[in-house]
Write an enzyme that holds these catalytic residues in place. Structure first.
Site, PDB file in Angstrom:
ATOM      1  N   ASP A 106       0.824  -1.212   0.000  1.00 30.24           N
ATOM      2  CA  ASP A 106       0.000   0.000   0.000  1.00 30.24           C
ATOM      3  C   ASP A 106       0.859   1.263   0.000  1.00 30.24           C
ATOM      4  OD1 ASP A 106      -2.366   1.498   0.017  1.00 30.24           O
ATOM      5  OD2 ASP A 106      -2.389   1.625   2.201  1.00 30.24           O
ATOM      6  N   GLU A 132       1.142  -3.122  -5.162  1.00 35.93           N
ATOM      7  CA  GLU A 132       0.663  -1.758  -4.888  1.00 35.93           C
ATOM      8  C   GLU A 132       1.807  -0.894  -4.346  1.00 35.93           C
ATOM      9  OE1 GLU A 132      -3.448   0.402  -3.424  1.00 35.93           O
ATOM     10  OE2 GLU A 132      -2.979  -1.577  -2.627  1.00 35.93           O
ATOM     11  N   TYR A 207      -0.869  -7.873  -9.064  1.00 31.12           N
ATOM     12  CA  TYR A 207      -1.801  -7.006  -8.340  1.00 31.12           C
ATOM     13  C   TYR A 207      -3.037  -6.888  -9.234  1.00 31.12           C
ATOM     14  CZ  TYR A 207      -3.792  -2.793  -6.205  1.00 31.12           C
ATOM     15  OH  TYR A 207      -4.643  -1.892  -5.603  1.00 31.12           O
ATOM     16  N   ASP A 246      -1.880  -9.919  -4.458  1.00 33.77           N
ATOM     17  CA  ASP A 246      -3.201  -9.432  -4.070  1.00 33.77           C
ATOM     18  C   ASP A 246      -4.128  -9.702  -5.246  1.00 33.77           C
ATOM     19  OD1 ASP A 246      -5.490  -8.084  -3.395  1.00 33.77           O
ATOM     20  OD2 ASP A 246      -4.533  -6.128  -3.118  1.00 33.77           O
ATOM     21  N   ASN A 248      -7.385  -9.605  -5.093  1.00 35.79           N
ATOM     22  CA  ASN A 248      -8.562  -8.736  -4.948  1.00 35.79           C
ATOM     23  C   ASN A 248      -9.891  -9.479  -5.048  1.00 35.79           C
ATOM     24  OD1 ASN A 248      -8.532  -5.984  -4.203  1.00 35.79           O
ATOM     25  ND2 ASN A 248      -7.263  -5.510  -5.983  1.00 35.79           N
ATOM     26  N   ASP A 318      -5.120 -12.084  -0.407  1.00 34.73           N
ATOM     27  CA  ASP A 318      -3.758 -12.383  -0.864  1.00 34.73           C
ATOM     28  C   ASP A 318      -3.540 -13.899  -0.862  1.00 34.73           C
ATOM     29  OD1 ASP A 318      -2.330  -9.471  -0.685  1.00 34.73           O
ATOM     30  OD2 ASP A 318      -3.838  -9.735   0.889  1.00 34.73           O
ATOM     31  N   ASP A 343      -2.163  -1.955   5.115  1.00 32.38           N
ATOM     32  CA  ASP A 343      -3.503  -2.453   5.418  1.00 32.38           C
ATOM     33  C   ASP A 343      -3.635  -3.933   5.037  1.00 32.38           C
ATOM     34  OD1 ASP A 343      -3.367  -1.928   2.709  1.00 32.38           O
ATOM     35  OD2 ASP A 343      -5.197  -0.728   2.613  1.00 32.38           O
ATOM     36  N   HIS A 344      -2.609  -4.481   4.409  1.00 33.41           N
ATOM     37  CA  HIS A 344      -2.487  -5.921   4.188  1.00 33.41           C
ATOM     38  C   HIS A 344      -1.369  -6.450   5.076  1.00 33.41           C
ATOM     39  CE1 HIS A 344      -4.694  -6.360   0.186  1.00 33.41           C
ATOM     40  NE2 HIS A 344      -4.635  -5.042   0.342  1.00 33.41           N
TER      41      HIS A 344
END
Length: 353
Positions: A106, A132, A207, A246, A248, A318, A343-344
């Protein structure tokens, strides 16, 4: 009170009939109206007070509601996931000799300032994959570009938007070959994929695009899923592969805290979940669910809002996916949920190659 008494006296004991003039009648009538107004005025504060109590009770500003409510239950303590000890042997008895870590940071520069690299050095993977990164190659922090532990570093970023998307791969051993993207311009311009070829497998870090708020990119996401699956299938025909990053999507209800409230939100739509299912059908395995099929409350992402991480209100976004040919060498698939800086949280794979 004196004025009220006088007015009442005029009404209750009016002047004798023969003394009533037109003016006297008017005075009595006005007096009567004044009493009515006064009566209404005197009664108003009592009703207003009730209204104030009701409003205060609804807004929860500390006032007692008009009706005493029952005391609510104490909030339940959050159920946290505890990462078990690492398994370092595969089912067929081989010792793990390849360690890969993946982390959506992030924002690479902020993550470095939060001491993310200190955790990486302790974890000490053979390959570190980042998503990211939000950082052009020219703006990379020297703390990471100068890391002697990883002499082979590869970066991909968005061509159109600086500070958007981006992935990286840092390797202790030089790959045979490294490529960027999946061969489709509409996807590759966003800097979402790096593929490294090693002697016995491909490593792909990705990503995956988010469907976005309001699902404005859901149609694009569906196109991506089809094209990305085709790319991975072509690679798998040449060598088995590991996909990490990630992705998503929370695949099943067990993969997020509040499935019912998120069915129409990005990351848990039927379309995104179906895209993931099709990827598994194409011959790839979710390594975590392979080893821990019933493990609940194991998440890799938590929003920064509402103390979500402290309450463990999260999503598992993830993953490490493996070609079927690599499954016999799977030792462990880890969620390092205590590692901070994004935040991950990071995830780690142990393989016997």
């Amino acid at each position: 009170m004196l004025s009220i008494t006088l007015i009442l006296k005029d009404i209750i004991h009016p002047p004798p009939h023969h003394l009533l003039t037109n003016e006297g009648v008017r005075v009595c009538a006005v007096s009567f109206l004044r009493v009515c107004v006064l009566k209404t005025t005197v009664s108003m504060p009592k009703r207003a007070k009730k209204n104030e109590e009701a409003v205060d009770g609804e807004t929860g500003n500390g006032a007692e509601p008009a009706k005493k409510e029952k005391k609510g239950k104490e909030p339940e303590a959050p159920i946290l996931y505890e990462d078990p000890p690492d398994k370092m042997t595969s089912k067929d008895g081989r010792a793990a000799n390849m360690k890969i870590t993946s982390w959506n940071v992030d924002g690479l520069r902020a993550w470095v300032k939060k001491n993310g690299l200190d955790w990486v050095r302790k974890e000490d993977p053979d390959v570190l994959c980042l998503q990211e990164t939000k950082c052009a190659e020219k703006a990379l922090p020297s703390e990471i570009t100068n890391m002697p532990e990883y002499p082979h570093k590869y970066w991909a970023g968005s061509e159109d938007k600086e500070g958007y998307s981006g992935v990286a791969m840092l390797c202790k051993t030089e790959p045979l070959n490294v490529t960027y993207g999946i061969g489709k311009e509409e996807h590759d311009k966003e800097g979402r994929v790096i593929t490294a070829e090693f002697p016995s497998f491909f490593l792909v870090t990705a990503y995956v695009p988010n469907a976005s708020r309001g699902l404005v990119r859901l149609d694009y996401r569906k196109t991506w899923d089809v094209d990305f699956r085709a790319y991975l299938s072509d690679l798998d025909k040449r060598k088995p592969l590991v996909l990490c990053g990630d992705l998503n999507v929370a695949h099943q209800e067990i993969d997020l805290k509040n499935p019912k409230g998120n069915r129409k939100n990005a990351g848990f739509t039927p379309e995104e979940r179906e895209g993931f299912t099709e990827l598994l059908k194409a011959g790839f395995t979710d390594s975590f669910r392979e080893l821990y099929p019933e493990q609940a409350n194991a998440y890799t992402f938590w929003t920064y809002m509402m103390n979500a991480r402290g309450k463990n209100v999260g999503w598992r976004l993830d993953y490490f996916l493996l070609s079927s040919a690599l499954l016999p060498g799977l030792c462990d698939s880890k969620i390092r949920n205590t590692a901070m800086g994004s935040d991950h949280c990071p995830i780690t794979l142990h393989l016997a190659m």
